[in-house]
Write an enzyme that holds these catalytic residues in place. Sequence first.
Site, PDB file in Angstrom:
ATOM      1  N   ARG A  27       0.844  -1.182   0.000  1.00  0.00           N
ATOM      2  CA  ARG A  27       0.000   0.000   0.000  1.00  0.00           C
ATOM      3  C   ARG A  27       0.884   1.239   0.000  1.00  0.00           C
ATOM      4  O   ARG A  27       1.873   1.322   0.727  1.00  0.00           O
ATOM      5  CB  ARG A  27      -0.920   0.024   1.232  1.00  0.00           C
ATOM      6  CG  ARG A  27      -2.118  -0.902   1.119  1.00  0.00           C
ATOM      7  CD  ARG A  27      -3.117  -0.365   0.093  1.00  0.00           C
ATOM      8  NE  ARG A  27      -4.313  -1.180  -0.021  1.00  0.00           N
ATOM      9  CZ  ARG A  27      -4.475  -2.172  -0.887  1.00  0.00           C
ATOM     10  NH1 ARG A  27      -3.479  -2.502  -1.694  1.00  0.00           N
ATOM     11  NH2 ARG A  27      -5.609  -2.826  -0.963  1.00  0.00           N
ATOM     12  N   GLU A  81      -3.302   7.561  -5.441  1.00  0.00           N
ATOM     13  CA  GLU A  81      -3.310   6.870  -6.724  1.00  0.00           C
ATOM     14  C   GLU A  81      -4.529   7.319  -7.526  1.00  0.00           C
ATOM     15  O   GLU A  81      -5.634   7.320  -6.982  1.00  0.00           O
ATOM     16  CB  GLU A  81      -3.362   5.353  -6.533  1.00  0.00           C
ATOM     17  CG  GLU A  81      -2.081   4.772  -5.967  1.00  0.00           C
ATOM     18  CD  GLU A  81      -2.136   3.260  -5.835  1.00  0.00           C
ATOM     19  OE1 GLU A  81      -3.207   2.663  -6.128  1.00  0.00           O
ATOM     20  OE2 GLU A  81      -1.137   2.665  -5.431  1.00  0.00           O
ATOM     21  N   HIS A  98       0.484   0.158  -9.911  1.00  0.00           N
ATOM     22  CA  HIS A  98      -0.333  -0.741  -9.081  1.00  0.00           C
ATOM     23  C   HIS A  98      -0.751  -1.958  -9.910  1.00  0.00           C
ATOM     24  O   HIS A  98      -1.917  -2.347  -9.972  1.00  0.00           O
ATOM     25  CB  HIS A  98      -1.571  -0.026  -8.535  1.00  0.00           C
ATOM     26  CG  HIS A  98      -2.123  -0.672  -7.306  1.00  0.00           C
ATOM     27  ND1 HIS A  98      -2.731   0.028  -6.292  1.00  0.00           N
ATOM     28  CD2 HIS A  98      -2.163  -1.981  -6.921  1.00  0.00           C
ATOM     29  CE1 HIS A  98      -3.130  -0.803  -5.334  1.00  0.00           C
ATOM     30  NE2 HIS A  98      -2.790  -2.030  -5.705  1.00  0.00           N
TER      31      HIS A  98
END
Length: 333
Positions: free
Chosen positions: A238, A267, A288
């Site tokens: 994370r 993000e 990601h």
Amino acid sequence: MIGAGMTGTPVVVTDCDHATLDPEQAVLAPAGIGFRREQCHTAADVISRSAGARVLINQYAPITAEVLDALPTVELVVRYGVGVDNVDVEAATRRGVWVANVPDYGTDEVADHALALALALLRGVTVYDRSVRAGGWEYQDARPLRRLSELTFGVVGCGAIGQAVAARAAAFGPRVVGADVLDGRPPGPIERVELAELLAVSDVISLHATLDANSRGLIGEQALAACKPTAVVVNTARGGLVDTTALLAALDAGAIAGAALDVLDPEPPDAATREGLARHPRVILTPHAAWYSEESFVQLKTEVAREAVRVCQGGPPRSPVNRPAQKSSEVAR
């Protein structure tokens, strides 16, 4: 059934950046369970677009106590992924709402990606690539590189993914140490140490911890100051685990040797984050994507739909992260 703007549909996908929901439909339709797709960004969006839902399939939209109070029919919130940091799990538990995730859909993919990023840093792959593209042809451009079997590989967060990373790393011969070994006994090749020791001895610090109030900013100024100047940080967990400002300062000061980040906070990255990280020659960025393979993509989408079916048919989810109180209109708010 997919129908934007309809109310009373049993399953609502609150938000999703996937191009298709065909895998979900393949599970829900045979069970006779209707669903619709929304693109919610705020708690207010979720409230206004999810009336009557029994299940919320959720990606990024915030699921707050306010949302749950406004949607009393909700019995399950199931996330696309492992982390549930955008869901108020405590509030859901008090209100008799299950919260579930899909903990095992991309374990191999994330572990492979973490090792790929670590190896790219340790073997100077991106440095060499940039150098050759610019006309260079010198092994010295990425010096100093170390023999992998002489290094120490640190794993922060030794759940399923952390263990998978440790097993892969061990194949290259380094000492493997781990902090936050949840079951109390170091699994596989992991030598259990405290976080302070891991930071001090590791040449690679690979992050696989959950994000919560205690772990936010875990890799910040103090932690980075404890690292070897030759150490590299890899984050496929994370973005909030890493203080990006402190990381960039450490890189600029030569306090650490490099970083590879698949996750950021926020993000997608804002302009300042993008500029600061993207400009740095010793940072590798991926979007990601560690979880992704075609197989894991289908598995993720299929399993969230199966969780919805289980609850709509009166059962519990397969992978709950809480044990909710009995659902009742009288549950204390």
